[in-house]
Write a protein that holds these residues in place. Sequence first.
Motif, PDB file in Angstrom:
ATOM      1  N   CYS A 210       0.838  -1.212   0.000  1.00 41.14           N
ATOM      2  CA  CYS A 210       0.000   0.000   0.000  1.00 41.14           C
ATOM      3  C   CYS A 210       0.868   1.256   0.000  1.00 41.14           C
ATOM      4  O   CYS A 210       0.596   2.224  -0.731  1.00 41.14           O
ATOM      5  N   ALA A 211       1.915   1.260   0.812  1.00 40.04           N
ATOM      6  CA  ALA A 211       2.801   2.420   0.894  1.00 40.04           C
ATOM      7  C   ALA A 211       3.538   2.636  -0.420  1.00 40.04           C
ATOM      8  O   ALA A 211       3.730   3.779  -0.863  1.00 40.04           O
ATOM      9  N   ARG A 212       3.968   1.549  -1.062  1.00 39.04           N
ATOM     10  CA  ARG A 212       4.655   1.674  -2.350  1.00 39.04           C
ATOM     11  C   ARG A 212       3.730   2.277  -3.401  1.00 39.04           C
ATOM     12  O   ARG A 212       4.143   3.107  -4.217  1.00 39.04           O
ATOM     13  N   LEU A 213       2.472   1.870  -3.390  1.00 41.78           N
ATOM     14  CA  LEU A 213       1.500   2.426  -4.324  1.00 41.78           C
ATOM     15  C   LEU A 213       1.217   3.893  -4.009  1.00 41.78           C
ATOM     16  O   LEU A 213       1.156   4.739  -4.915  1.00 41.78           O
ATOM     17  N   LEU A 214       1.033   4.205  -2.731  1.00 43.53           N
ATOM     18  CA  LEU A 214       0.763   5.582  -2.345  1.00 43.53           C
ATOM     19  C   LEU A 214       1.920   6.494  -2.726  1.00 43.53           C
ATOM     20  O   LEU A 214       1.713   7.629  -3.170  1.00 43.53           O
ATOM     21  N   GLN A 215       3.148   6.016  -2.579  1.00 41.64           N
ATOM     22  CA  GLN A 215       4.314   6.826  -2.912  1.00 41.64           C
ATOM     23  C   GLN A 215       4.263   7.295  -4.365  1.00 41.64           C
ATOM     24  O   GLN A 215       4.680   8.409  -4.691  1.00 41.64           O
ATOM     25  N   VAL A 216       3.724   6.454  -5.229  1.00 36.44           N
ATOM     26  CA  VAL A 216       3.637   6.784  -6.654  1.00 36.44           C
ATOM     27  C   VAL A 216       2.416   7.653  -6.956  1.00 36.44           C
ATOM     28  O   VAL A 216       2.493   8.592  -7.762  1.00 36.44           O
ATOM     29  N   MET A 217       1.289   7.383  -6.318  1.00 36.40           N
ATOM     30  CA  MET A 217       0.044   8.079  -6.646  1.00 36.40           C
ATOM     31  C   MET A 217      -0.058   9.470  -6.049  1.00 36.40           C
ATOM     32  O   MET A 217      -0.702  10.353  -6.612  1.00 36.40           O
ATOM     33  N   ASP A 234       7.438  10.697   2.680  1.00 36.41           N
ATOM     34  CA  ASP A 234       8.331   9.567   2.419  1.00 36.41           C
ATOM     35  C   ASP A 234       7.736   8.331   3.081  1.00 36.41           C
ATOM     36  O   ASP A 234       8.036   8.001   4.225  1.00 36.41           O
ATOM     37  N   TYR A 235       6.872   7.640   2.335  1.00 38.46           N
ATOM     38  CA  TYR A 235       6.150   6.507   2.897  1.00 38.46           C
ATOM     39  C   TYR A 235       7.010   5.246   2.937  1.00 38.46           C
ATOM     40  O   TYR A 235       6.750   4.348   3.735  1.00 38.46           O
ATOM     41  N   LEU A 236       8.021   5.184   2.089  1.00 41.39           N
ATOM     42  CA  LEU A 236       8.874   4.000   2.081  1.00 41.39           C
ATOM     43  C   LEU A 236       9.767   3.962   3.310  1.00 41.39           C
ATOM     44  O   LEU A 236       9.938   2.909   3.938  1.00 41.39           O
TER      45      LEU A 236
END
Length: 460
Positions: A210-217, A234-236
């Motif tokens: 979810c965090a990886r997707l949010l980082q992009v969106m 910085d969600y990662l």
Amino acid sequence: MNSVSHVPPGSDPVEEAIERSRRVCGQVDDDLGILVTPLHDHALRSHRADPRGGPLTGVTLGVKDVIFESSAPASAQSDVRLAEWPEEQPEATAVSRLKEAGAVVVGKTATMEYALGVQDGSGRGPVSRNPWMTDRWAGGSSSGSGSGVLTGCFDAALATDTTGSLRIPAAYTGTTGLKATRGRVPTTGTYPLAPSLDAVGPVAGSIDLCARLLQVMAGPDDTDPVAPDVEAGDYLSALTADVSGLRVGVDHLTAYADGGVDPAQPAVFERALKDLDTLGMRRSAVEVPGYQLLNVVGNVIMLAEAHEIHHDALVRDWARYGRGARWVFTAGESISSRDYLRAQRLRATLSQQVQALFDHVDLLITPTCHLGAPRLDGMHPLDPSTYLASMHTTAWSVTGHPVAVVPAGFTGDGLPLSLSIVGPYWREDRVVAAAAAFQRLTDHHRQRPAALSLATQENR
């Protein structure tokens, strides 16, 4: 399902991911009603014509059928076209960003009609079922998203959330959902349900994805007037952040469990709180200000805005709507302009009061639902109390705070229960950090129904 020649093993990791998705969907979709439109063939052709690399390379993605994606129409699982929305729509900003980062769209996922109502078979498309017990609801309105992620039909799903449409399926299927601060992820390119409440976000098997997707969106979008000029966090890095010392406010919300409380839920919730203690978080009891009124405000706003959007279509195409959608969209007719404006004023006041809680705590923890998924045959399309009672999602749509929904255990009959982790505005990183620490300590999010075949689990 689509039929193409199979990709030889070891040929290309993206093609292998697409074929793995196809195999799993072929095994589970007929029973669970996950996909409205399979797109595996198109995904293979697109990848071969234009291979894209990036942080999400090889991640297979389901896209809710109210979100526009260039390879297939968005039907909103309805026979009704809204006249003000032309047939051809630009691809949703969130979808384009995910694809640019390497994610591969393998299908459009089942929803409730225009993201509202009940899947009772009177409308178009499949009725989604819960993989844990197929006589139970998968949650809504992003029904196919939760079921598809749990079974491994795809790695993650892009869903919408107006009063819980992303978080309820995550809670009922034992997956993880993340609703960011309202405006953090652009909603451009989605059919609106209630524009002042609508949000777009991911459902996945863990907060990590979810965090990886949010980082992009996440991030500003000139085409979305709601998306502010606020850069993503910085969600990662948050995935491995130290959470010891975080102040956690806990509200059990039991007084608002109008549909009842599963006998196992209090113990499941208490065990989860003790896990937070183990992680070094410092908890205290709090009370969400105006909680019951927040739910009333959310329902008034949602019904009024949805009715305004669908009014002309209801007059023109009444019989083409499913029964549940007709009932809910028409309910907004009874809400006056005074009611709506008063609800918006109350919303502003209550949102400020909730935000003030975060002067004293860093996060807020509540149950997502006090009950497991309801039986499909007990959900009456004209009586929302048969499926909405004891859910706790609407308040955070009204205030717009970021929320992660994470699995926390099971009811006595084996249905998932979950926590909601709520953070202050724009602090998705803090929500992600707490959810990631909880999932490192526990394995609830890794549990799968025994009924899933060994072959399906091996294909995940």
